[in-house]
Motif scaffolding. Structure first.
Motif, PDB file in Angstrom:
ATOM      1  N   LEU A   1       0.847  -1.200   0.000  1.00 47.57           N
ATOM      2  CA  LEU A   1       0.000   0.000   0.000  1.00 47.57           C
ATOM      3  C   LEU A   1       0.881   1.247   0.000  1.00 47.57           C
ATOM      4  O   LEU A   1       0.615   2.202  -0.745  1.00 47.57           O
ATOM      5  N   LEU A   2       1.909   1.264   0.819  1.00 48.68           N
ATOM      6  CA  LEU A   2       2.827   2.402   0.885  1.00 48.68           C
ATOM      7  C   LEU A   2       3.423   2.694  -0.488  1.00 48.68           C
ATOM      8  O   LEU A   2       3.445   3.850  -0.936  1.00 48.68           O
ATOM      9  N   ILE A   3       3.882   1.656  -1.172  1.00 50.09           N
ATOM     10  CA  ILE A   3       4.484   1.839  -2.496  1.00 50.09           C
ATOM     11  C   ILE A   3       3.443   2.328  -3.494  1.00 50.09           C
ATOM     12  O   ILE A   3       3.707   3.232  -4.295  1.00 50.09           O
ATOM     13  N   ALA A   4       2.245   1.762  -3.451  1.00 54.47           N
ATOM     14  CA  ALA A   4       1.195   2.159  -4.389  1.00 54.47           C
ATOM     15  C   ALA A   4       0.790   3.616  -4.197  1.00 54.47           C
ATOM     16  O   ALA A   4       0.599   4.362  -5.165  1.00 54.47           O
ATOM     17  N   VAL A   5       0.658   4.038  -2.941  1.00 51.58           N
ATOM     18  CA  VAL A   5       0.280   5.425  -2.668  1.00 51.58           C
ATOM     19  C   VAL A   5       1.396   6.367  -3.110  1.00 51.58           C
ATOM     20  O   VAL A   5       1.139   7.436  -3.683  1.00 51.58           O
ATOM     21  N   LEU A   6       2.630   5.982  -2.861  1.00 53.99           N
ATOM     22  CA  LEU A   6       3.762   6.796  -3.305  1.00 53.99           C
ATOM     23  C   LEU A   6       3.725   6.969  -4.820  1.00 53.99           C
ATOM     24  O   LEU A   6       3.944   8.077  -5.340  1.00 53.99           O
ATOM     25  N   LEU A   7       3.436   5.904  -5.534  1.00 58.32           N
ATOM     26  CA  LEU A   7       3.389   5.957  -7.000  1.00 58.32           C
ATOM     27  C   LEU A   7       2.222   6.790  -7.513  1.00 58.32           C
ATOM     28  O   LEU A   7       2.257   7.293  -8.644  1.00 58.32           O
ATOM     29  N   SER A   8       1.179   6.936  -6.703  1.00 59.09           N
ATOM     30  CA  SER A   8      -0.029   7.630  -7.162  1.00 59.09           C
ATOM     31  C   SER A   8       0.122   9.147  -7.222  1.00 59.09           C
ATOM     32  O   SER A   8      -0.766   9.829  -7.737  1.00 59.09           O
ATOM     33  N   ALA A   9       1.230   9.682  -6.720  1.00 60.10           N
ATOM     34  CA  ALA A   9       1.451  11.127  -6.787  1.00 60.10           C
ATOM     35  C   ALA A   9       1.478  11.570  -8.247  1.00 60.10           C
ATOM     36  O   ALA A   9       2.282  11.071  -9.041  1.00 60.10           O
ATOM     37  N   GLN A  10       0.574  12.483  -8.600  1.00 58.19           N
ATOM     38  CA  GLN A  10       0.444  12.996  -9.966  1.00 58.19           C
ATOM     39  C   GLN A  10       0.264  11.870 -10.985  1.00 58.19           C
ATOM     40  O   GLN A  10       0.774  11.941 -12.112  1.00 58.19           O
ATOM     41  N   CYS A  11      -0.451  10.848 -10.567  1.00 61.46           N
ATOM     42  CA  CYS A  11      -0.735   9.713 -11.446  1.00 61.46           C
ATOM     43  C   CYS A  11      -2.092   9.140 -11.055  1.00 61.46           C
ATOM     44  O   CYS A  11      -2.462   9.164  -9.878  1.00 61.46           O
ATOM     45  N   THR A  12      -2.831   8.621 -12.016  1.00 64.57           N
ATOM     46  CA  THR A  12      -4.146   8.067 -11.706  1.00 64.57           C
ATOM     47  C   THR A  12      -4.012   6.714 -11.011  1.00 64.57           C
ATOM     48  O   THR A  12      -3.046   5.975 -11.223  1.00 64.57           O
ATOM     49  N   ASP A  13      -5.003   6.395 -10.205  1.00 63.08           N
ATOM     50  CA  ASP A  13      -5.015   5.090  -9.531  1.00 63.08           C
ATOM     51  C   ASP A  13      -5.094   3.957 -10.550  1.00 63.08           C
ATOM     52  O   ASP A  13      -4.529   2.881 -10.341  1.00 63.08           O
ATOM     53  N   VAL A  14      -5.802   4.189 -11.644  1.00 57.54           N
ATOM     54  CA  VAL A  14      -5.920   3.166 -12.695  1.00 57.54           C
ATOM     55  C   VAL A  14      -4.542   2.815 -13.246  1.00 57.54           C
ATOM     56  O   VAL A  14      -4.197   1.641 -13.411  1.00 57.54           O
ATOM     57  N   ARG A  15      -3.748   3.848 -13.531  1.00 55.48           N
ATOM     58  CA  ARG A  15      -2.405   3.609 -14.057  1.00 55.48           C
ATOM     59  C   ARG A  15      -1.527   2.904 -13.022  1.00 55.48           C
ATOM     60  O   ARG A  15      -0.774   1.982 -13.356  1.00 55.48           O
ATOM     61  N   VAL A  16      -1.623   3.331 -11.774  1.00 57.28           N
ATOM     62  CA  VAL A  16      -0.832   2.689 -10.719  1.00 57.28           C
ATOM     63  C   VAL A  16      -1.179   1.205 -10.624  1.00 57.28           C
ATOM     64  O   VAL A  16      -0.289   0.349 -10.521  1.00 57.28           O
ATOM     65  N   ASN A  17      -2.470   0.893 -10.687  1.00 54.38           N
ATOM     66  CA  ASN A  17      -2.905  -0.511 -10.593  1.00 54.38           C
ATOM     67  C   ASN A  17      -2.475  -1.343 -11.791  1.00 54.38           C
ATOM     68  O   ASN A  17      -2.480  -2.578 -11.723  1.00 54.38           O
ATOM     69  N   GLN A  18      -2.119  -0.678 -12.876  1.00 51.71           N
ATOM     70  CA  GLN A  18      -1.590  -1.389 -14.034  1.00 51.71           C
ATOM     71  C   GLN A  18      -0.101  -1.686 -13.879  1.00 51.71           C
ATOM     72  O   GLN A  18       0.408  -2.671 -14.420  1.00 51.71           O
ATOM     73  N   ILE A  19       0.586  -0.818 -13.127  1.00 44.83           N
ATOM     74  CA  ILE A  19       2.038  -0.929 -12.992  1.00 44.83           C
ATOM     75  C   ILE A  19       2.467  -1.763 -11.790  1.00 44.83           C
ATOM     76  O   ILE A  19       3.439  -2.530 -11.861  1.00 44.83           O
ATOM     77  N   THR A  20       1.752  -1.633 -10.669  1.00 45.52           N
ATOM     78  CA  THR A  20       2.203  -2.333  -9.454  1.00 45.52           C
ATOM     79  C   THR A  20       2.268  -3.858  -9.599  1.00 45.52           C
ATOM     80  O   THR A  20       3.175  -4.463  -9.006  1.00 45.52           O
ATOM     81  N   PRO A  21       1.369  -4.515 -10.352  1.00 43.08           N
ATOM     82  CA  PRO A  21       1.539  -5.974 -10.488  1.00 43.08           C
ATOM     83  C   PRO A  21       2.890  -6.354 -11.093  1.00 43.08           C
ATOM     84  O   PRO A  21       3.486  -7.368 -10.697  1.00 43.08           O
ATOM     85  N   LYS A  22       3.384  -5.547 -12.027  1.00 40.87           N
ATOM     86  CA  LYS A  22       4.684  -5.816 -12.644  1.00 40.87           C
ATOM     87  C   LYS A  22       5.811  -5.628 -11.629  1.00 40.87           C
ATOM     88  O   LYS A  22       6.762  -6.411 -11.580  1.00 40.87           O
ATOM     89  N   LEU A  23       5.676  -4.570 -10.826  1.00 41.51           N
ATOM     90  CA  LEU A  23       6.699  -4.299  -9.815  1.00 41.51           C
ATOM     91  C   LEU A  23       6.655  -5.331  -8.700  1.00 41.51           C
ATOM     92  O   LEU A  23       7.694  -5.881  -8.298  1.00 41.51           O
TER      93      LEU A  23
END
Length: 219
Positions: free
Chosen positions: A33-55
């Motif tokens: 959750l911490l990593i996902a929220v960090l990634l969401s800065a100036q980015c949509t949640d939809v895009r983050v949810n597309q990227i976090t599975p790869k990470l």
């Protein structure tokens, strides 16, 4: 419409619309959750949810993340934007979690805010959604809604958070901030906004107008 009436109306309406409210960012534990929220800065949640599975397929814990280089992290998260800053933050905080907290995310606001690339909003989300500690993270949706509902001046997110914490019951904060996010996206967006479709804002505006008319009439 008094502020007390507005607050009650907002809470009741949101509870009817979203009795069960999911966390927008996919995660499985405090670290992800911490990593996902960090990634969401100036980015949509939809895009983050597309990227976090790869990470997270490569590193879903600080120990595995610390084995990656900053460049490797940046290559994966680049579609989220701000990858140089975010990758350094993820790399740095993962090492700190290992060195200072035995690989665990601390359930402490000050400790979270001291981590690289972790601001107040990110820390607040983790405290509220990962640990159940009352917090009221303010994103662009909540900031917009508080202003449209005339519950905050809208000057800055700090003031908006202070106003939200002051007027809403503390035991409602964690669920309410999520409900407001979903409401803002569905009924009260920044672009393409139509007052007649915005259930809460239109009702508040109508009631406020009637109150003002009655007050002027009495004078």
């Amino acid at each position: 419409m008094t502020q007390k009436e507005k607050v009650a109306f907002v809470i009741d309406t949101l509870e009817n619309l979203y009795p069960e409210v999911p966390i927008p960012l996919d995660h499985k534990d405090p670290y992800t959750l911490l990593i996902a929220v960090l990634l969401s800065a100036q980015c949509t949640d939809v895009r983050v949810n597309q990227i976090t599975p790869k990470l997270f397929a490569i590193a879903d814990n600080p120990y595995d993340m610390a084995k990656l280089t900053i460049e490797e992290i940046a290559d994966i998260i680049r579609p989220c934007g701000l990858s140089p800053m975010k990758s350094k933050g993820i790399y740095g905080l993962s090492h700190i979690l290992i060195d200072k907290y035995n690989g665990e995310v601390p359930a402490d606001m000050s400790a979270l805010e001291s981590l690289p690339a972790v601001g107040h909003k990110t820390a607040s989300v983790v405290m509220s959604q990962a640990f159940g500690v009352p917090a009221f993270p303010v994103d662009t949706h909540i900031h917009r809604l508080m202003y449209r509902w005339n519950l905050s001046s809208g000057k800055n997110v700090v003031q908006t958070e202070n106003d939200a914490k002051r007027i809403f019951p503390e035991d409602k904060w964690n669920k309410l901030h999520l409900q407001m996010i979903w409401y803002g996206r569905e009924y009260s967006p920044a672009r393409g906004w139509k007052l007649e479709k915005d259930i809460i804002t239109s009702k508040i505006a109508k009631k406020t107008m009637i109150t003002e008319l009655l007050k002027n009439h009495k004078q």
